[in-house]
Write an enzyme that holds these catalytic residues in place. Structure first.
Site, mmCIF file in Angstrom:
data_model
loop_
_atom_site.group_PDB
_atom_site.id
_atom_site.type_symbol
_atom_site.label_atom_id
_atom_site.label_comp_id
_atom_site.label_asym_id
_atom_site.label_seq_id
_atom_site.Cartn_x
_atom_site.Cartn_y
_atom_site.Cartn_z
ATOM 1 C CG HIS A 1 -5.396 -2.057 -7.052
ATOM 2 N ND1 HIS A 1 -4.330 -2.332 -7.881
ATOM 3 C CD2 HIS A 1 -5.042 -0.945 -6.373
ATOM 4 C CE1 HIS A 1 -3.395 -1.423 -7.727
ATOM 5 N NE2 HIS A 1 -3.800 -0.578 -6.804
ATOM 6 C CB THR B 1 0.495 -4.074 -9.218
ATOM 7 O OG1 THR B 1 0.865 -4.327 -7.855
ATOM 8 C CG2 THR B 1 -0.985 -3.750 -9.277
ATOM 9 C CB THR C 1 -0.925 0.031 1.229
ATOM 10 O OG1 THR C 1 -0.133 -0.107 2.423
ATOM 11 C CG2 THR C 1 -1.950 -1.090 1.181
ATOM 12 C CB ALA C 2 0.790 4.236 -2.059
ATOM 13 C CB VAL D 1 -8.328 -10.748 4.985
ATOM 14 C CG1 VAL D 1 -7.914 -11.431 6.273
ATOM 15 C CG2 VAL D 1 -8.429 -11.753 3.845
ATOM 16 N NE ARG E 1 -6.472 2.210 -3.283
ATOM 17 C CZ ARG E 1 -6.646 3.376 -2.673
ATOM 18 N NH1 ARG E 1 -7.600 3.510 -1.757
ATOM 19 N NH2 ARG E 1 -5.902 4.414 -2.965
ATOM 20 C CE LYS F 1 -1.715 -6.636 -4.151
ATOM 21 N NZ LYS F 1 -2.726 -5.714 -4.701
ATOM 22 C CG ASP G 1 -5.165 -7.967 -1.717
ATOM 23 O OD1 ASP G 1 -5.045 -7.675 -0.525
ATOM 24 O OD2 ASP G 1 -5.268 -7.126 -2.626
ATOM 25 C CE1 TYR H 1 0.208 -0.380 -9.681
ATOM 26 C CE2 TYR H 1 1.627 0.798 -8.146
ATOM 27 C CZ TYR H 1 0.425 0.191 -8.442
ATOM 28 O OH TYR H 1 -0.561 0.153 -7.496
ATOM 29 C CB SER I 1 3.682 0.460 -2.252
ATOM 30 O OG SER I 1 3.400 1.213 -3.405
ATOM 31 N N GLY J 1 -3.950 -5.152 3.706
ATOM 32 C CA GLY J 1 -3.413 -3.829 3.418
ATOM 33 C C GLY J 1 -3.881 -2.799 4.419
ATOM 34 N NE ARG J 2 -9.159 0.222 1.981
ATOM 35 C CZ ARG J 2 -9.415 -0.456 0.867
ATOM 36 N NH1 ARG J 2 -9.408 -1.793 0.892
ATOM 37 N NH2 ARG J 2 -9.654 0.165 -0.266
#
Length: 363
Positions: free
Chosen positions: A260, A160, A82-83, A294, A263, A236, A291, A134, A110, A314-315
């Protein structure tokens, strides 16, 4: 959302984190594409799967420990790329790397990290780490990032592949999201570029980033990347059986079933609904990671039962980071491990390997 003093579950971490992160940054972290149907679908998919408990099984020593591409992990929970982790905490990815290492977890930084990938690697010490990428228009600039990751001790590259363009992020547009100077990306642009864009705000960074991405790449381009680096290649963003088969045919080391985090495409199909067809297409020829949505140890068990070898979060890692820095990341990961091991005991599956399709049914 209720507030808590001591987080007991990931919902508690989310509530505490929301109070600590400024609103436009929170919306960037929490938001999805368009009407956010995919974001909701990822979570809703778990409600349609029920666990089938077995009894009178020796579960006195349940362990979530597992192995992934040669890495021994405390649990099958991986920290997703995650960015901009400095949106959540001043130490950003450095703290995330330390927290993941302390939890015995794999971390995938990321390419949009706020700290150089070398510094993130150093912060994680000997813990396993993969680098997310990327594909860039400038092949040599892209190759330079790949070379840096190889030299810094990353053990796999995670490309990704579901972002040829950026999804419509309505929350960010309505907020006119602007990155502060301390949240600019540290890996994509030269130092002089960063100094220039600091005075221009996020629009300059976003434009530069989008222009840097190459939307023309195809399966044939993967050969160039594999020739450039000896590291295993993970894709991914796989979301169909057709692409899963192509990934295996092109020799990838693993795939991540992902949309993603909701997103990109505002698609109502949750990734958990996609997982079984991908697992069937791969047929054991490489690990399948999952992913999307979860939030509990129960969710981890369900994904494993449907064929995933590991899950990415991620979050939740960002929530832990906001609440307690490195220690908060560790706490989130250990909480998921503890929850998973409790679920394993309650369904009579003492090891990760013993969680198979017979452990679930459609609710």
């Amino acid at each position: 959302m209720r507030m808590v003093d001591q987080p007991l579950c990931l919902d508690d971490f989310e509530a505490l984190a929301r109070a600590k992160i400024r609103q436009d940054y929170w919306d960037y972290i929490a938001g999805g594409a368009g009407a956010e149907r995919a974001l909701a679908a990822n979570r809703a998919a778990f409600a349609r799967i029920a666990l089938r408990p077995r009894v009178l099984v020796d579960v006195s020593a349940c362990t979530a420990a597992t192995t992934l591409l040669g890495h021994e992990l405390a649990s099958p929970v991986v920290v997703a790329p995650t960015a901009y982790h400095r949106m959540s905490h001043p130490e950003g990815e450095l703290a995330t790397a330390r927290g993941a290492a302390d939890a015995g977890a794999l971390y995938i930084p990321s390419i949009f990290s706020n700290y150089p990938l070398e510094d993130v690697a150093a912060a994680g010490g000997a813990a396993p780490r993969w680098q997310q990428l990327y594909w860039l228009h400038d092949r040599e600039a892209f190759g330079a990032v790949v070379d840096r990751a190889t030299a810094a001790g990353y053990s796999a590259l995670v490309l990704t592949v579901d972002a040829p363009v950026i999804g419509l992020r309505l929350r960010d547009a309505r907020n006119a999201l602007t990155l502060d100077a301390d949240t600019l990306p540290a890996n994509l642009f030269a130092a002089q570029d960063l100094l220039t864009t600091r005075s221009e705000g996020s629009s300059a960074v976003a434009t530069q980033s989008l222009q840097a991405f190459d939307a023309s790449i195809t399966w044939d381009d993967l050969a160039w990347l594999r020739d450039r680096s000896p590291l295993p290649l993970v894709l991914k963003g796989i979301a169909t059986a057709e692409d899963a088969r192509l990934a295996v045919e092109h020799g990838v080391a693993a795939i991540v079933v992902s949309n993603h985090g909701g997103r990109q495409l505002d698609n109502p199909i949750g990734t958990l609904d996609i997982l079984p067809e991908v697992v069937e297409a791969v047929a054991g020829r490489c690990p399948v990671l999952f992913d999307g949505g979860v939030r509990t140890g129960h969710d981890v068990a369900v994904a494993l039962a449907l064929g995933a070898d590991a899950v990415l979060v991620g979050r939740p890692a960002l929530w832990g980071l906001a609440v307690g820095g490195a220690a908060g990341v560790t706490q989130v990961l250990r909480l998921l491990q503890t929850e998973l091991e409790r679920v394993m005991a309650l369904i009579g599956r003492p090891t990760v390997e013993s969680i198979d399709a017979s452990a679930v049914r459609r609710a």
